[in-house]
Design a protein around this motif. Structure first.
Motif, PDB file in Angstrom:
ATOM      1  N   GLY A   1       1.655  -4.304 -21.799  1.00  0.00           N
ATOM      2  CA  GLY A   1       2.524  -4.119 -22.950  1.00  0.00           C
ATOM      3  C   GLY A   1       2.283  -2.815 -23.684  1.00  0.00           C
TER       4      GLY A   1
ATOM      5  N   ASP B   1       3.552  -7.516 -26.415  1.00  0.00           N
ATOM      6  CA  ASP B   1       4.347  -7.447 -25.186  1.00  0.00           C
ATOM      7  C   ASP B   1       5.675  -6.776 -25.527  1.00  0.00           C
ATOM      8  OD1 ASP B   1       2.518  -8.661 -23.517  1.00  0.00           O
ATOM      9  OD2 ASP B   1       3.213 -10.675 -24.049  1.00  0.00           O
ATOM     10  N   ALA B   2       6.146  -5.941 -24.652  1.00  0.00           N
ATOM     11  CA  ALA B   2       7.433  -5.272 -24.886  1.00  0.00           C
ATOM     12  C   ALA B   2       8.105  -5.078 -23.535  1.00  0.00           C
ATOM     13  CB  ALA B   2       7.204  -3.923 -25.575  1.00  0.00           C
ATOM     14  N   ASP B   3       9.425  -4.925 -23.567  1.00  0.00           N
ATOM     15  CA  ASP B   3      10.157  -4.763 -22.308  1.00  0.00           C
ATOM     16  C   ASP B   3      11.279  -3.751 -22.518  1.00  0.00           C
ATOM     17  OD1 ASP B   3      11.214  -5.003 -19.827  1.00  0.00           O
ATOM     18  OD2 ASP B   3      12.271  -6.891 -20.228  1.00  0.00           O
TER      19      ASP B   3
ATOM     20  N   MET C   1       9.084  -1.361 -30.550  1.00  0.00           N
ATOM     21  CA  MET C   1       8.368  -2.144 -29.532  1.00  0.00           C
ATOM     22  C   MET C   1       8.480  -3.639 -29.836  1.00  0.00           C
ATOM     23  SD  MET C   1       7.060  -0.287 -27.150  1.00  0.00           S
ATOM     24  CE  MET C   1       6.785   1.466 -26.833  1.00  0.00           C
ATOM     25  N   HIS C   2       8.444  -3.993 -31.103  1.00  0.00           N
ATOM     26  CA  HIS C   2       8.577  -5.408 -31.477  1.00  0.00           C
ATOM     27  C   HIS C   2       9.968  -5.937 -31.165  1.00  0.00           C
ATOM     28  CE1 HIS C   2       4.854  -6.660 -33.377  1.00  0.00           C
ATOM     29  NE2 HIS C   2       4.691  -5.396 -33.704  1.00  0.00           N
ATOM     30  N   ARG C   3      10.952  -5.018 -31.199  1.00  0.00           N
ATOM     31  CA  ARG C   3      12.341  -5.465 -31.003  1.00  0.00           C
ATOM     32  C   ARG C   3      12.879  -5.146 -29.613  1.00  0.00           C
ATOM     33  NH1 ARG C   3      15.102  -3.101 -36.519  1.00  0.00           N
ATOM     34  NH2 ARG C   3      13.803  -4.211 -38.011  1.00  0.00           N
ATOM     35  N   ASP C   4      12.030  -4.585 -28.719  1.00  0.00           N
ATOM     36  CA  ASP C   4      12.510  -4.108 -27.410  1.00  0.00           C
ATOM     37  C   ASP C   4      13.737  -3.209 -27.590  1.00  0.00           C
ATOM     38  OD1 ASP C   4      10.533  -5.495 -26.082  1.00  0.00           O
ATOM     39  OD2 ASP C   4      11.804  -7.223 -25.630  1.00  0.00           O
TER      40      ASP C   4
END
Ligand SMILES: Nc1ncnc2c1ncn2[C@@H]1O[C@H](COP(=O)(O)OP(=O)(O)OP(=O)(O)O)[C@@H](O)[C@H]1O
Ligand SMILES: N[C@@H](CCO)C(=O)O
Length: 291
Positions: A139, A152-154, A198-201
């Protein structure tokens, strides 16, 4: 015998010099560890001819010593060294995770971060954690002297790697020693924007937060074609572009639909600058995995 896959990583992300890092879904190093009376190292794969097998000079040797875990260590490099994609850190992270398991040392993943960072000190003179943290935890990571925060991020990314060698040691020599209050304010704003992204992708916020006027301009001079590649990626739809780690890799954030266009634009721009390159269409991924 244990096999561990540890991913490439991209440190800094522009506004988070020596602090931010992300794990990439690919490429990766694969490291096999087997108990032994003394540590021996065998390296194959991408750029292996430039990687020492002497345990005092290879990142995994320092990790084996720190864990008091002598082993036969076989490294299959998927990540070329001096790439800006955390090549030296991936091997160190894989060794830390593998040897901890092999010798039942009972360390948590977070406790393994400073141990793997001892390997980084061997090659760059500094034990910074910003590549080993995401290589171990996956992540997006925020590594400070107080510890590591992980989320975790995507998000889709393009990591474009030119056939230029820039060592971390050399790239650290051009980092400015001082910065202005205006630059400090700008950096805090960008780092906070990126972290929210990153928190919100959210590729838009992440791309905007990758802006940096302190370290990146000084290092861009070491990478032939950097400005042209950056401009080409932005014109092709990238939401933000920066140097990956200490370079020469260049990292672009993007939306899913723009990824292949951004990758082609970056390759074409390097080609126009007379520099061979390859592009990984990758994304934020998981940390080291035991197989
Ligand atoms: N296991 C290893 N894997 C890769 N490089 C290693 C290893 N052990 C020692 N090295 C040495 O480390 C140097 C490469 O590390 P460097 O930090 O410059 O590149 P990088 O890890 O790709 O980049 P960055 O940290 O900027 O992402 C080379 O001189 C290489 O010989
Ligand atoms: N933060 C480090 C990453 C490279 O190891 C640097 O940019 O020098």
């Amino acid at each position: 015998m244990l096999t561990v896959r540890a991913p490439a990583t991209s440190a800094n992300l522009g506004s988070g010099f020596d602090v931010f890092g992300v794990a990439l879904s690919h490429p990766a190093d694969v490291v096999r560890v087997e108990r032994a009376d003394r540590t021996t190292i065998d390296v194959t794969g991408a750029g292996s001819e430039f990687i020492p097998e002497d345990p005092d000079k290879n990142t995994v040797g320092a990790v084996a010593e720190a864990l008091d875990a002598p082993a036969h260590i076989k490294i299959d490099k998927g990540i070329r060294p001096a790439s800006g994609l955390g090549s030296s850190a991936a091997s160190a992270a894989a060794a830390a995770v593998g040897l901890n398991e092999l010798y039942d040392r009972g360390k948590t993943r977070k406790e393994l971060v400073p141990i793997a960072a001892k390997g980084e000190a061997v090659v760059s003179g500094d034990a910074h954690d910003d590549n080993v943290a995401p290589a171990i935890l996956g992540g997006f990571t925020i590594a400070t002297p107080e510890g590591v925060t992980q989320v975790d991020a995507d998000v889709p990314l393009v990591a474009c790697l030119p056939e230029i060698v820039v060592s971390t040691r050399d790239a650290r020599k051009v980092v400015p020693e001082r910065t202005s209050v205006d630059q400090l304010i700008e950096t805090v704003g960008n780092a906070a924007t990126l972290t929210t992204g990153m928190h919100r992708d959210d590729p838009e916020l992440i791309g905007r937060g990758m802006e940096d006027s302190v370290v990146t301009p000084a290092r861009a001079k070491l990478i032939d074609g950097y400005s042209e590649v950056r401009r080409a990626a932005l014109e092709a739809g990238s939401t933000g572009v920066t140097i990956s780690g200490a370079g020469p890799g260049v990292l672009a954030a993007c939306r899913e639909d723009d990824q292949s266009r951004v990758a082609s634009a970056m390759l074409d721009a390097f080609d126009d600058a007379g520099v061979e390159a390859r592009a990984y269409q990758t994304r934020i991924g998981e940390g080291a995995t035991i197989h």
